[in-house]
Design a protein around this motif. Sequence first.
Motif, PDB file in Angstrom:
ATOM      1  N   GLU A 116     -33.677 -10.725  28.428  1.00 11.77           N
ATOM      2  CA  GLU A 116     -33.355 -10.345  29.800  1.00 11.77           C
ATOM      3  C   GLU A 116     -33.387 -11.505  30.780  1.00 11.77           C
ATOM      4  O   GLU A 116     -32.650 -11.500  31.778  1.00 11.77           O
ATOM      5  N   SER A 117     -34.204 -12.527  30.529  1.00 10.33           N
ATOM      6  CA  SER A 117     -34.319 -13.596  31.521  1.00 10.33           C
ATOM      7  C   SER A 117     -33.491 -14.823  31.188  1.00 10.33           C
ATOM      8  O   SER A 117     -33.208 -15.630  32.068  1.00 10.33           O
ATOM      9  N   THR A 118     -33.105 -14.989  29.912  1.00 10.81           N
ATOM     10  CA  THR A 118     -32.371 -16.200  29.535  1.00 10.81           C
ATOM     11  C   THR A 118     -30.971 -15.927  29.013  1.00 10.81           C
ATOM     12  O   THR A 118     -30.148 -16.832  28.945  1.00 10.81           O
ATOM     13  N   GLY A 119     -30.714 -14.684  28.612  1.00  8.91           N
ATOM     14  CA  GLY A 119     -29.422 -14.364  28.021  1.00  8.91           C
ATOM     15  C   GLY A 119     -29.302 -14.773  26.570  1.00  8.91           C
ATOM     16  O   GLY A 119     -28.263 -14.572  25.941  1.00  8.91           O
ATOM     17  N   THR A 120     -30.378 -15.319  25.996  1.00  5.01           N
ATOM     18  CA  THR A 120     -30.359 -15.705  24.591  1.00  5.01           C
ATOM     19  C   THR A 120     -30.099 -14.486  23.710  1.00  5.01           C
ATOM     20  O   THR A 120     -30.641 -13.409  23.948  1.00  5.01           O
ATOM     21  N   GLU A 121     -29.262 -14.665  22.684  1.00  2.00           N
ATOM     22  CA  GLU A 121     -28.947 -13.574  21.780  1.00  2.00           C
ATOM     23  C   GLU A 121     -29.621 -13.772  20.430  1.00  2.00           C
ATOM     24  O   GLU A 121     -29.816 -14.895  19.977  1.00  2.00           O
ATOM     25  N   HIS A 122     -29.975 -12.658  19.801  1.00  2.00           N
ATOM     26  CA  HIS A 122     -30.706 -12.682  18.547  1.00  2.00           C
ATOM     27  C   HIS A 122     -30.249 -11.510  17.683  1.00  2.00           C
ATOM     28  O   HIS A 122     -30.159 -10.381  18.169  1.00  2.00           O
ATOM     29  N   LEU A 123     -29.935 -11.770  16.442  1.00  2.00           N
ATOM     30  CA  LEU A 123     -29.464 -10.736  15.517  1.00  2.00           C
ATOM     31  C   LEU A 123     -30.647 -10.128  14.779  1.00  2.00           C
ATOM     32  O   LEU A 123     -31.446 -10.853  14.177  1.00  2.00           O
TER      33      LEU A 123
ATOM     34  N   PHE B   4     -39.054 -11.237  15.771  1.00  2.00           N
ATOM     35  CA  PHE B   4     -38.634 -11.810  17.048  1.00  2.00           C
ATOM     36  C   PHE B   4     -39.478 -13.019  17.428  1.00  2.00           C
ATOM     37  O   PHE B   4     -39.595 -13.365  18.588  1.00  2.00           O
ATOM     38  N   ASP B   5     -40.090 -13.683  16.449  1.00  2.00           N
ATOM     39  CA  ASP B   5     -40.788 -14.940  16.701  1.00  2.00           C
ATOM     40  C   ASP B   5     -39.707 -16.013  16.774  1.00  2.00           C
ATOM     41  O   ASP B   5     -39.523 -16.815  15.885  1.00  2.00           O
ATOM     42  N   VAL B   6     -38.962 -15.992  17.871  1.00  2.00           N
ATOM     43  CA  VAL B   6     -37.746 -16.805  17.952  1.00  2.00           C
ATOM     44  C   VAL B   6     -37.747 -17.599  19.244  1.00  2.00           C
ATOM     45  O   VAL B   6     -38.136 -17.110  20.295  1.00  2.00           O
ATOM     46  N   LYS B   7     -37.366 -18.858  19.165  1.00  2.00           N
ATOM     47  CA  LYS B   7     -37.252 -19.674  20.352  1.00  2.00           C
ATOM     48  C   LYS B   7     -36.055 -19.259  21.176  1.00  2.00           C
ATOM     49  O   LYS B   7     -35.032 -18.887  20.645  1.00  2.00           O
ATOM     50  N   LEU B   8     -36.215 -19.346  22.495  1.00  2.00           N
ATOM     51  CA  LEU B   8     -35.127 -19.012  23.391  1.00  2.00           C
ATOM     52  C   LEU B   8     -34.328 -20.276  23.625  1.00  2.00           C
ATOM     53  O   LEU B   8     -34.661 -21.104  24.464  1.00  2.00           O
ATOM     54  N   LYS B   9     -33.284 -20.463  22.828  1.00  2.00           N
ATOM     55  CA  LYS B   9     -32.533 -21.719  22.847  1.00  2.00           C
ATOM     56  C   LYS B   9     -31.776 -21.875  24.162  1.00  2.00           C
ATOM     57  O   LYS B   9     -31.162 -20.950  24.661  1.00  2.00           O
ATOM     58  N   ARG B  10     -31.811 -23.085  24.662  1.00  2.00           N
ATOM     59  CA  ARG B  10     -31.154 -23.379  25.920  1.00  2.00           C
ATOM     60  C   ARG B  10     -30.086 -24.428  25.708  1.00  2.00           C
ATOM     61  O   ARG B  10     -30.256 -25.356  24.929  1.00  2.00           O
ATOM     62  N   GLY B  11     -28.997 -24.288  26.430  1.00  2.00           N
ATOM     63  CA  GLY B  11     -27.907 -25.246  26.306  1.00  2.00           C
ATOM     64  C   GLY B  11     -28.252 -26.558  26.975  1.00  2.00           C
ATOM     65  O   GLY B  11     -29.207 -26.665  27.748  1.00  2.00           O
TER      66      GLY B  11
ATOM     67  N   GLN C 235     -37.980 -20.814  35.061  1.00  2.00           N
ATOM     68  CA  GLN C 235     -37.062 -19.882  34.424  1.00  2.00           C
ATOM     69  C   GLN C 235     -37.701 -19.094  33.289  1.00  2.00           C
ATOM     70  O   GLN C 235     -37.190 -18.071  32.877  1.00  2.00           O
ATOM     71  N   VAL C 236     -38.802 -19.582  32.754  1.00  2.00           N
ATOM     72  CA  VAL C 236     -39.441 -18.892  31.635  1.00  2.00           C
ATOM     73  C   VAL C 236     -40.530 -17.986  32.171  1.00  2.00           C
ATOM     74  O   VAL C 236     -41.494 -18.448  32.757  1.00  2.00           O
ATOM     75  N   LYS C 237     -40.363 -16.701  32.008  1.00  2.00           N
ATOM     76  CA  LYS C 237     -41.344 -15.749  32.513  1.00  2.00           C
ATOM     77  C   LYS C 237     -42.466 -15.567  31.508  1.00  2.00           C
ATOM     78  O   LYS C 237     -42.224 -15.424  30.317  1.00  2.00           O
ATOM     79  N   PRO C 238     -43.736 -15.558  31.969  1.00  2.00           N
ATOM     80  CA  PRO C 238     -44.828 -15.300  31.038  1.00  2.00           C
ATOM     81  C   PRO C 238     -44.628 -13.982  30.309  1.00  2.00           C
ATOM     82  O   PRO C 238     -44.250 -12.974  30.903  1.00  2.00           O
ATOM     83  N   GLY C 239     -44.870 -13.994  29.028  1.00  2.00           N
ATOM     84  CA  GLY C 239     -44.773 -12.777  28.248  1.00  2.00           C
ATOM     85  C   GLY C 239     -43.421 -12.566  27.619  1.00  2.00           C
ATOM     86  O   GLY C 239     -43.266 -11.672  26.801  1.00  2.00           O
ATOM     87  N   THR C 240     -42.404 -13.357  28.004  1.00  2.00           N
ATOM     88  CA  THR C 240     -41.089 -13.142  27.417  1.00  2.00           C
ATOM     89  C   THR C 240     -40.692 -14.250  26.470  1.00  2.00           C
ATOM     90  O   THR C 240     -39.978 -14.012  25.508  1.00  2.00           O
ATOM     91  N   ALA C 241     -41.092 -15.458  26.719  1.00  2.00           N
ATOM     92  CA  ALA C 241     -40.655 -16.573  25.883  1.00  2.00           C
ATOM     93  C   ALA C 241     -41.513 -16.672  24.646  1.00  2.00           C
ATOM     94  O   ALA C 241     -42.731 -16.633  24.707  1.00  2.00           O
TER      95      ALA C 241
END
Length: 609
Positions: free
Chosen positions: A144-151, A176-183, A194-200
């Motif tokens: 929700e905060s980064t738009g990162t997609e995960h399958l 879902f132990d996945v890094k929120l990749k950023r461009g 930009q990184v909210k506590p509890g989401t990243a």
Amino acid sequence: MFLVLILSLVAAVSSVTISPHVRHEHRRDIPSGWRAARRAPLTTVLPLRIGLVQPNLDQIEEHLLDVSHPESPNYGHHWSPAKIAQTFRPSKDSVDTVRQWLASEGIDASRVTLSKTGGWLEAKVSVKEAESLLKTEYSVYEHESTGTEHLACRSGYHLPEHVSKHVDLVTPTLHFDVKLKRGPAEPVEKRESQVKPGTAKSIGQPGSGVVTPKTTGRVNGILQELSQCDQFITPNCIRALYDFVYYPLATDKNSFGIVEYTPQAYVPSDMDMFFTNFSKSQVGQRPGLVSIDGGVVQDVATSFGFNGESNLDLQFGMALVGPKQNVTLYQVGDLVEGASFNNLLDALDGTYCTFEDGDDPSQDGIYPDILPGGYTGPASCGTVKPAHIISTSYGYNEADLTPAYTARQCAEYAKLGIMGVTVLYSSGDNGVAGNSGVCLNPDGSQAVGASGFNPSFPGSCPFVTSVGATQVNPGAKVTDPESACEQVIFSGGGFSNYFALPSYQEAAVTNYLTKYPPPYALNIFNSTGKSRAFPDISANGANYVVAINGEFSSVFGTSASTPVTGAILTAINDARLAIGKSPIGFINPTGQILAVTQMVLPPLRVGIL
């Protein structure tokens, strides 16, 4: 003859397809911050990784206690990495069973590869084929905060019954132990806001994880008087609190490692500022850098969120072990992608690497990093000799991960213990709640305002030493008894929802629940008396004076108590190594090791187990 051949082929195929599918893994809710965006395209190709069951895991606690319990005749007789690999390598039967199942489902052998370590099979399959194999449905999830997609698939997946007993877990599925990749367009200096506590789930990002040091701001007019330890914790306060005065004798044999996850980084000028005030002989001294997967001590972003953790860990860890004992900094992950605990474990133990020289893209940093500016070298796989003591001030909520994922990682910590490595993790800074104060709803989902206690991980793993925080009470003397830390942070603790009670805790937990039953409803925490309790040990975690970005700040957290505990245990190892003994390794069975060990001069008066 032809008929006999046909019948034989039919029998061979049917032998691997007759067992019914059973649910292999299940989760009741996806982690907070994620939502199902759309159905996964059926033609998308994914690397389906199948983690094979490791034999002898049912005996891993027995093996660990055999070399770790002080009453065992084999205490200190730690295993070699080769013996570990041989003991826990998946069997040929497991490999063959999974291969035959994949073949029976139309997956050609040319699309299936066995990892170097024999622990994983990888099959290149489409989403449609994966859904048929696992009797599940895949979706694309969006953060929700980064738009990162995960399958991933949401609720569960299934395996044939005869295959399930040979498999630990399959990815990508529920994890879902996945890094929120950023461009590349997103500079590192913007990430903190930009990184909210509890989401990243990128554990190096500011505000991520259950352990994040807190500050009450600048400290002015620092005095090193022991009378002020209730307000300002300095290295001398730690020495006075724990009677810790020790001069090392075996620094060439000893080792102490502190783990940091990029973009967390120490500031060299802050190190010298701290040492000038509290350990003048160490001005100019730096930790020995071991870069894992492109780990770098970045200087792009400077703030408490990016520098507070590393500065805290290294300033106190190094000051307490002194100038003669080298401290190793394990800096994990590049600036672009970051890293997870699995990336660290891959580097420490080559048998843990998930596939060839890489990792699972649904969970871990993938190297070489294809993003612009990323680390282009090979992934770190068995490239690092573990230090005797490894201190990590990072963590997740246990509920962020599936039981199968945490169990596989927890077993790796047990293996490190069997090899003589002491692994320390902070227990958390939110009391019985998870990161950002989220607790558990009855369905297992996490939310602020929920009532269920939310334990941390890896601190809840029974094969690590979980470190909580104490405090010198306001107005108390440094010689007075401490209490649990309830200033600014609340020392994390409680009972695991995933891990059973280890045998070394049975007496303590029974005594605690009998004599001091928690005054809470039995349905909001694991009150069975049969689950792993944590923390295992605690040290001061309040009012630390830390040099951060050119000024001294007051810092709180189990982030502080963990490296301090590591420094004290490093001294114990030195005393043992100096007289030809092995390092202490896994300390939990020893119970009150610090209570019975006197840290006084001369050094050989240190209690030696």
